[in-house]
Design a protein around this motif. Structure first.
Motif, PDB file in Angstrom:
ATOM      1  N   LYS A  18       0.838  -1.200   0.000  1.00 26.17           N
ATOM      2  CA  LYS A  18       0.000   0.000   0.000  1.00 26.17           C
ATOM      3  C   LYS A  18       0.879   1.258   0.000  1.00 26.17           C
ATOM      4  O   LYS A  18       0.600   2.208  -0.733  1.00 26.17           O
ATOM      5  N   ILE A  19       1.937   1.245   0.792  1.00 32.12           N
ATOM      6  CA  ILE A  19       2.842   2.402   0.837  1.00 32.12           C
ATOM      7  C   ILE A  19       3.467   2.631  -0.531  1.00 32.12           C
ATOM      8  O   ILE A  19       3.501   3.756  -1.034  1.00 32.12           O
ATOM      9  N   ALA A  21       2.348   1.612  -3.481  1.00 33.26           N
ATOM     10  CA  ALA A  21       1.312   1.981  -4.447  1.00 33.26           C
ATOM     11  C   ALA A  21       0.909   3.454  -4.321  1.00 33.26           C
ATOM     12  O   ALA A  21       0.486   4.070  -5.296  1.00 33.26           O
ATOM     13  N   GLU A  22       1.063   4.007  -3.109  1.00 31.61           N
ATOM     14  CA  GLU A  22       0.668   5.398  -2.883  1.00 31.61           C
ATOM     15  C   GLU A  22       1.854   6.357  -2.978  1.00 31.61           C
ATOM     16  O   GLU A  22       1.812   7.446  -2.410  1.00 31.61           O
ATOM     17  N   GLY A  23       2.906   5.952  -3.651  1.00 36.70           N
ATOM     18  CA  GLY A  23       4.028   6.859  -3.895  1.00 36.70           C
ATOM     19  C   GLY A  23       5.274   6.589  -3.085  1.00 36.70           C
ATOM     20  O   GLY A  23       6.280   7.268  -3.258  1.00 36.70           O
ATOM     21  N   GLN A  25       5.905   7.027   0.114  1.00 36.13           N
ATOM     22  CA  GLN A  25       6.159   7.876   1.278  1.00 36.13           C
ATOM     23  C   GLN A  25       5.414   7.336   2.494  1.00 36.13           C
ATOM     24  O   GLN A  25       4.211   7.113   2.437  1.00 36.13           O
ATOM     25  N   PRO A  27       3.572   7.862   5.852  1.00 33.54           N
ATOM     26  CA  PRO A  27       2.919   8.994   6.517  1.00 33.54           C
ATOM     27  C   PRO A  27       3.651   9.359   7.809  1.00 33.54           C
ATOM     28  O   PRO A  27       4.195   8.500   8.499  1.00 33.54           O
ATOM     29  N   ASN A  35      -3.953   3.940   8.741  1.00 33.86           N
ATOM     30  CA  ASN A  35      -4.593   3.467   7.506  1.00 33.86           C
ATOM     31  C   ASN A  35      -3.794   2.368   6.816  1.00 33.86           C
ATOM     32  O   ASN A  35      -4.262   1.778   5.845  1.00 33.86           O
ATOM     33  N   ILE A  36      -2.597   2.089   7.298  1.00 36.45           N
ATOM     34  CA  ILE A  36      -1.748   1.063   6.701  1.00 36.45           C
ATOM     35  C   ILE A  36      -2.054  -0.278   7.374  1.00 36.45           C
ATOM     36  O   ILE A  36      -2.037  -0.366   8.607  1.00 36.45           O
TER      37      ILE A  36
END
Length: 65
Positions: A18-19, A21-23, A25, A27, A35-36
């Protein structure tokens, strides 16, 4: 790809995916870290507090003996 991994290893791989896939970075705020997959309230607070110096997001209670 996740075949043969334990449930917890597979779950944490989902969080890493997920991290990425979302760029890529991570949080820096506890509320966003939750949310992870695999990161709950306590862990998100610890990460935000220790790694990113977020104030008020992590508390350790040590019982007296």
């Amino acid at each position: 790809m996740l075949q043969g991994l334990s449930w917890s290893d597979s779950f944490h791989c989902q969080g890493a995916k997920k991290i990425v896939a979302e760029g890529g970075q991570i949080p820096k705020v506890a509320s966003m870290l939750r949310n992870i997959p695999g990161i709950g309230e306590y862990t998100s607070g610890a990460i935000a507090s220790i790694a990113f110096k977020e104030v008020g997001s992590f508390c350790v209670l040590v019982p007296e003996k």
